[in-house]
Scaffold this active site. Structure first.
Site, PDB file in Angstrom:
ATOM      1  N   HIS A   1      -1.326  11.767   0.517  1.00  0.00           N
ATOM      2  CA  HIS A   1      -0.112  11.766   1.020  1.00  0.00           C
ATOM      3  C   HIS A   1      -0.049  12.492   2.529  1.00  0.00           C
ATOM      4  O   HIS A   1       0.213  13.603   2.351  1.00  0.00           O
ATOM      5  CB  HIS A   1       0.858  12.378   0.129  1.00  0.00           C
TER       6      HIS A   1
ATOM      7  N   CYS B   1      -1.048   6.021  -1.248  1.00  0.00           N
ATOM      8  CA  CYS B   1      -0.995   6.308  -2.770  1.00  0.00           C
ATOM      9  C   CYS B   1      -0.625   4.738  -3.403  1.00  0.00           C
ATOM     10  O   CYS B   1      -1.513   4.215  -3.607  1.00  0.00           O
ATOM     11  CB  CYS B   1       0.098   7.266  -3.139  1.00  0.00           C
TER      12      CYS B   1
ATOM     13  N   GLU C   1       2.242  11.915   4.592  1.00  0.00           N
ATOM     14  CA  GLU C   1       3.548  11.884   5.019  1.00  0.00           C
ATOM     15  C   GLU C   1       4.301  13.299   4.905  1.00  0.00           C
ATOM     16  O   GLU C   1       5.354  13.812   5.390  1.00  0.00           O
ATOM     17  CB  GLU C   1       4.492  10.843   4.488  1.00  0.00           C
TER      18      GLU C   1
END
Ligand SMILES: N[C@@H](CCC(=O)NCCCC(=O)O)C(=O)O
Length: 255
Positions: A219, A111, A221
């Site tokens: 994202h 990001c 994660e």
């Protein structure tokens, strides 16, 4: 010996003194998915010997953040009032990215991280994609709970034969979206690996990089448990970091 993976911190001042922060989800994707030992890198800029730091890292994870890369780093007018910035982080990550790539350190940029990668190598950013004609609104939804913010938001078209295509084995996946900025002028030396339906760049690689170097606008994660795309990204990043350990210290050390 697990690879030592640098994780970029943000510099904030909630009170009297600055603090350096990393959201835990970026730390645990290093430990749990990439199999690395996280080293949080404070946004101390020139107080750090960034080339020396890069040489000692086995990998570098550039985290997301609500703050924006300051436009003076790519020759544009200042941010709009109210748009968060983090000059300490910019002054740390931009030179650290250049040093890490030069040293052959694997890099995974998420990001804000892909935006830093593009700016560090000479590219520029759109400020508010949602205000541009024919563009999607890529921003984080504020009317839903935390997990819903990270749900799939749009598909990406993956460049045929590219690094990401070879890694994932598919040309189209769904990704989440929590950003207002995006790549405008692509830096020389970057290759587009995926785009959103409106043409916004969603993934890049460093052309001819010495090691794994991938930036993604979404994202991976979060959420946990990771989906197949996220798992593949982190496993490939971790493997590249272990390969650097083996090259530096011998194969047995990378076990
Ligand atoms: N500010 C930039 C980058 C957006 C970004 O990294 N969002 C992540 C926020 C949540 C987190 O910190 O993980 C932009 O708006 O484009």
């Amino acid at each position: 010996m697990p690879p030592l993976i640098g994780v970029s911190a943000c510099r904030k001042q909630p009170g009297e003194l600055p603090v350096h922060t990393v959201s835990e989800k970026y730390i645990t994707c290093v430990t749990d998915a990439a199999g690395g030992m996280p080293l949080l890198i404070p946004a101390l800029a020139e107080r750090l010997d960034l080339p020396a730091l890069a040489e000692r890292l086995d990998g570098l994870l550039l985290t997301g953040s609500p703050s924006n890369v300051e436009p003076h780093n790519y020759g544009r007018p200042d941010l709009d009032p109210g748009d968060a910035c983090d000059s300490g982080r910019d002054a740390t990550t931009l030179p650290l990215i250049r040093a890490a790539i030069a040293a052959g350190v694997p890099v995974l940029a998420i990001c804000r991280g892909i935006q830093e990668l593009n700016v560090a190598l000479g590219g520029s950013l759109h400020q508010h994609i949602q205000n541009m004609p024919d563009k999607l609104d890529h921003r984080m939804r504020r009317d839903v709970d935390f997990d819903a913010k990270y749900r799939p938001a749009h598909p990406i078209d993956i460049t045929e034969g590219g690094v990401l295509h070879k890694l994932l084995g598919t040309r189209r996946v769904l990704v989440n979206s929590l950003h207002a900025q995006g790549i405008d002028r692509l830096a020389e030396g970057l290759t587009v690996e995926a785009v959103a339906p409106d043409g916004i760049v969603e993934a890049v690689s460093v052309t001819g990089a010495k090691a794994f170097t991938l930036g993604v606008q979404w994202h991976p994660e979060w959420p946990v448990p990771y989906n197949a795309v996220s798992q593949a990204l982190f496993e490939a990043f971790g493997a590249a970091c272990r390969a650097r350990v083996a090259a530096r210290f011998g194969t047995l050390s990378a076990a």
